[in-house]
Design a protein around this motif. Sequence first.
Motif, PDB file in Angstrom:
ATOM      1  N   GLY A   5       8.347 -14.014  -0.368  1.00  0.00           N
ATOM      2  CA  GLY A   5       8.507 -14.684  -1.647  1.00  0.00           C
ATOM      3  C   GLY A   5       9.222 -16.009  -1.549  1.00  0.00           C
ATOM      4  N   GLY A   6      10.026 -16.177  -0.513  1.00  0.00           N
ATOM      5  CA  GLY A   6      10.770 -17.424  -0.361  1.00  0.00           C
ATOM      6  C   GLY A   6      10.070 -18.480   0.463  1.00  0.00           C
ATOM      7  N   LEU A   7       8.841 -18.221   0.919  1.00  0.00           N
ATOM      8  CA  LEU A   7       8.137 -19.192   1.764  1.00  0.00           C
ATOM      9  C   LEU A   7       7.536 -20.346   0.970  1.00  0.00           C
ATOM     10  N   ASP A   8       7.335 -20.134  -0.330  1.00  0.00           N
ATOM     11  CA  ASP A   8       6.736 -21.168  -1.178  1.00  0.00           C
ATOM     12  C   ASP A   8       5.374 -21.593  -0.644  1.00  0.00           C
ATOM     13  N   ILE A   9       4.511 -20.597  -0.428  1.00  0.00           N
ATOM     14  CA  ILE A   9       3.154 -20.828   0.057  1.00  0.00           C
ATOM     15  C   ILE A   9       2.178 -20.529  -1.072  1.00  0.00           C
ATOM     16  N   GLU A  10       1.150 -21.335  -1.165  1.00  0.00           N
ATOM     17  CA  GLU A  10       0.143 -21.162  -2.207  1.00  0.00           C
ATOM     18  C   GLU A  10      -0.459 -19.756  -2.166  1.00  0.00           C
ATOM     19  N   GLY A  11      -0.432 -19.071  -3.314  1.00  0.00           N
ATOM     20  CA  GLY A  11      -1.019 -17.739  -3.418  1.00  0.00           C
ATOM     21  C   GLY A  11      -0.065 -16.613  -3.086  1.00  0.00           C
ATOM     22  N   ILE A  12       1.113 -16.912  -2.543  1.00  0.00           N
ATOM     23  CA  ILE A  12       2.110 -15.890  -2.201  1.00  0.00           C
ATOM     24  C   ILE A  12       3.269 -16.013  -3.179  1.00  0.00           C
ATOM     25  N   ASP A  13       3.232 -15.176  -4.233  1.00  0.00           N
ATOM     26  CA  ASP A  13       4.262 -15.243  -5.258  1.00  0.00           C
ATOM     27  C   ASP A  13       5.253 -14.097  -5.119  1.00  0.00           C
ATOM     28  N   THR A  14       6.280 -14.095  -5.955  1.00  0.00           N
ATOM     29  CA  THR A  14       7.337 -13.092  -5.853  1.00  0.00           C
ATOM     30  C   THR A  14       6.832 -11.695  -6.187  1.00  0.00           C
ATOM     31  N   GLY A  15       6.055 -11.567  -7.276  1.00  0.00           N
ATOM     32  CA  GLY A  15       5.551 -10.250  -7.650  1.00  0.00           C
ATOM     33  C   GLY A  15       4.631  -9.664  -6.602  1.00  0.00           C
ATOM     34  N   GLY A  16       3.744 -10.479  -6.075  1.00  0.00           N
ATOM     35  CA  GLY A  16       2.857 -10.007  -5.022  1.00  0.00           C
ATOM     36  C   GLY A  16       3.610  -9.643  -3.752  1.00  0.00           C
ATOM     37  N   SER A  17       4.646 -10.412  -3.442  1.00  0.00           N
ATOM     38  CA  SER A  17       5.440 -10.123  -2.233  1.00  0.00           C
ATOM     39  C   SER A  17       6.174  -8.792  -2.370  1.00  0.00           C
ATOM     40  N   LEU A  18       6.654  -8.497  -3.582  1.00  0.00           N
ATOM     41  CA  LEU A  18       7.324  -7.211  -3.798  1.00  0.00           C
ATOM     42  C   LEU A  18       6.336  -6.063  -3.600  1.00  0.00           C
ATOM     43  N   LEU A  19       5.128  -6.213  -4.118  1.00  0.00           N
ATOM     44  CA  LEU A  19       4.106  -5.191  -3.923  1.00  0.00           C
ATOM     45  C   LEU A  19       3.711  -5.091  -2.455  1.00  0.00           C
ATOM     46  N   TYR A  20       3.602  -6.242  -1.788  1.00  0.00           N
ATOM     47  CA  TYR A  20       3.251  -6.247  -0.363  1.00  0.00           C
ATOM     48  C   TYR A  20       4.278  -5.455   0.444  1.00  0.00           C
ATOM     49  N   GLY A  21       5.556  -5.684   0.154  1.00  0.00           N
ATOM     50  CA  GLY A  21       6.593  -4.972   0.895  1.00  0.00           C
ATOM     51  C   GLY A  21       6.558  -3.484   0.645  1.00  0.00           C
ATOM     52  N   PHE A  22       6.458  -3.062  -0.612  1.00  0.00           N
ATOM     53  CA  PHE A  22       6.503  -1.636  -0.909  1.00  0.00           C
ATOM     54  C   PHE A  22       5.184  -0.930  -0.584  1.00  0.00           C
ATOM     55  N   THR A  23       4.114  -1.697  -0.391  1.00  0.00           N
ATOM     56  CA  THR A  23       2.885  -1.103   0.144  1.00  0.00           C
ATOM     57  C   THR A  23       3.142  -0.567   1.546  1.00  0.00           C
ATOM     58  N   HIS A  24       3.864  -1.332   2.336  1.00  0.00           N
ATOM     59  CA  HIS A  24       4.201  -0.870   3.686  1.00  0.00           C
ATOM     60  C   HIS A  24       5.124   0.350   3.636  1.00  0.00           C
ATOM     61  N   ALA A  25       6.092   0.335   2.717  1.00  0.00           N
ATOM     62  CA  ALA A  25       7.009   1.477   2.608  1.00  0.00           C
ATOM     63  C   ALA A  25       6.263   2.738   2.212  1.00  0.00           C
ATOM     64  N   ALA A  26       5.317   2.628   1.284  1.00  0.00           N
ATOM     65  CA  ALA A  26       4.570   3.807   0.840  1.00  0.00           C
ATOM     66  C   ALA A  26       3.718   4.379   1.965  1.00  0.00           C
ATOM     67  N   VAL A  27       3.049   3.509   2.714  1.00  0.00           N
ATOM     68  CA  VAL A  27       2.239   3.987   3.846  1.00  0.00           C
ATOM     69  C   VAL A  27       3.139   4.614   4.908  1.00  0.00           C
ATOM     70  N   GLY A  28       4.276   3.971   5.178  1.00  0.00           N
ATOM     71  CA  GLY A  28       5.199   4.529   6.171  1.00  0.00           C
ATOM     72  C   GLY A  28       5.681   5.904   5.797  1.00  0.00           C
ATOM     73  N   MET A  29       6.006   6.118   4.533  1.00  0.00           N
ATOM     74  CA  MET A  29       6.475   7.435   4.101  1.00  0.00           C
ATOM     75  C   MET A  29       5.353   8.470   4.160  1.00  0.00           C
ATOM     76  N   ALA A  30       4.115   8.060   3.884  1.00  0.00           N
ATOM     77  CA  ALA A  30       2.990   8.990   3.974  1.00  0.00           C
ATOM     78  C   ALA A  30       2.837   9.501   5.408  1.00  0.00           C
ATOM     79  N   PHE A  31       2.906   8.608   6.380  1.00  0.00           N
ATOM     80  CA  PHE A  31       2.742   9.026   7.771  1.00  0.00           C
ATOM     81  C   PHE A  31       3.992   9.736   8.301  1.00  0.00           C
ATOM     82  N   ALA A  32       5.166   9.393   7.776  1.00  0.00           N
ATOM     83  CA  ALA A  32       6.372  10.146   8.139  1.00  0.00           C
ATOM     84  C   ALA A  32       6.234  11.597   7.692  1.00  0.00           C
ATOM     85  N   ALA A  33       5.684  11.804   6.494  1.00  0.00           N
ATOM     86  CA  ALA A  33       5.479  13.164   5.997  1.00  0.00           C
ATOM     87  C   ALA A  33       4.420  13.897   6.795  1.00  0.00           C
ATOM     88  N   VAL A  34       3.406  13.184   7.264  1.00  0.00           N
ATOM     89  CA  VAL A  34       2.413  13.805   8.155  1.00  0.00           C
ATOM     90  C   VAL A  34       3.099  14.315   9.418  1.00  0.00           C
TER      91      VAL A  34
END
Length: 558
Positions: free
Chosen positions: A169-198
Amino acid sequence: MSTATVTRAPAPAGSRTGGGALAGTVTLIRFDLRRDRIRLPVWIVTLFIGTVSTASNYQTLYADPQDRASVVSTMDSPAGLAMTGPRHYLDDYNFGAMMGHQMIGFMAVMVGLMSILIVTRHTRNEEEKGRAELVRSAAVGRHAHLAAALTVAAVANIVLALLLAVGLGGLDIEGIDTGGSLLYGFTHAAVGMAFAAVAAVTVQITAHTRGASGMALAVIGIAYVLRAAGDAGDAGDAGGNGALSWLSPIGWAQRTYVYVDNRWWPLLLCLALAVLCAAAGFVLSTRRDVGAGLRASRLGSPVASDALSTPLGFALRLHRGMLIGFGAGLFLMGAMYGSILGQAEDMLKNIDPIQEALAKIGGTTMAESFASMVMVVIAVVASVYVVMAALRPRSEETGGRAEPLLATGLSRSRWVGSHLAVAMAGGTALLLPAGLGFGLSGAASASDGGLFLKLLGAALAYAPALWVTVGVAVVFFGWFPRASAAAWTVPVYAFVVGYLGRLLQFPDWMNNLSPFGHVPQLPAAGMNWTPMVVLTLLAAGLVGVGLEGFRRRDLETK
């Protein structure tokens, strides 16, 4: 009237303190975090830097909208979508869409690997080493180890998610906004927890850490293949809703359409899978004894084969499962890279940094130059196996299994040498299926049958570099056993400098520090036997030095 003395059975561990099955969880969480005070920061920082640097590089590599349009035309094919993600990202291919399209699939595998290793390390490995039974003899509940491991995995994934959100979110790159960056980060957390549970389920099935990790990693592989097959089947379909992709947690993560639609609800599927698998893991753990697995060990033959009576045959038996798994994975990896070889020229023709890197490699065609660059990645994956195999004696030593063997007439050099022989021969053998997959798929994609033998030979040319990697690992094992993990710097450095360094134009001397940097760049360049001979002699010298160190030191048993 006589009185009878009633003796009550001791209460289960954990129930004595009123904490129940989760007694001692908080203490174990703190202990696990302290044990991983180096591992977890390395994982998190590496994934964070890799992601942020990739986003910055996109801005440089694809600064011109025409460059991004060229990538879209190339990616909109079955092979291109299988390597990246769903087609919907291509509708408006800004830098944010590129991150979601090209990075989530790869990063999901890495985050899943981190999460699986956390869980298996703090659960099944503790039982296999006998430490869990000792801990549970105190006021520790039966579910404390698994609950602590899952909590540590959750903490690691959430920290990574927040870092990614803030960093991108702090890179100030076209198309990469704060809301999308928050979703991008927690997408990784959700996948990580799914495989941890596996992994929480697989550690209940088998009594061995490697087996539990292998089964969980196989789930990642299946999830990736399902995602790739679903996306490949939707080439040309604007909907991008491949049915097979919806069977994969990686597919769920990509269908958040981060930086495009920013949909949060697919993450609920990952969380639901995590809750179900974690609950199953807790239930299954009550149906087995500590140190045992739900799957009973098969009864072996009453008479061992002649091969098992030799150190080499026994070592091969220990490494067999991992060798087969890596072989299958490398074949698929080679086939996937080969499937886009015929489209390499169209895909890369407008990307100046890559064109410069390929021009430096040489080659008569773009396909040959691109194949030479990709071959480094395949060789690095093979080097992951050789490091694991070369360090197997260390785990045997610390697990207390080496001491009884060496108490017999078996010499130290012969025992370690058997594992090193399997590591070196196995690493070379892994290059064969990788080259076969790459050669068959690449020749078909480029409509050039002559590429098959060229790509097969290019893969096998990395064998001496793998042998040097084994030599480095055995030097650490022999002389600096507690620093054996430092052997992992060889494949990591080879990937960063040998692959990413070409795109980022690192100086040549950095590539020369890696054994992989001295391998002839086949098929783009001609064969040069001098560095091959030098690497082979260096590997032999390193192995000799490492064996001498092991002969001189005492065994270490934890």
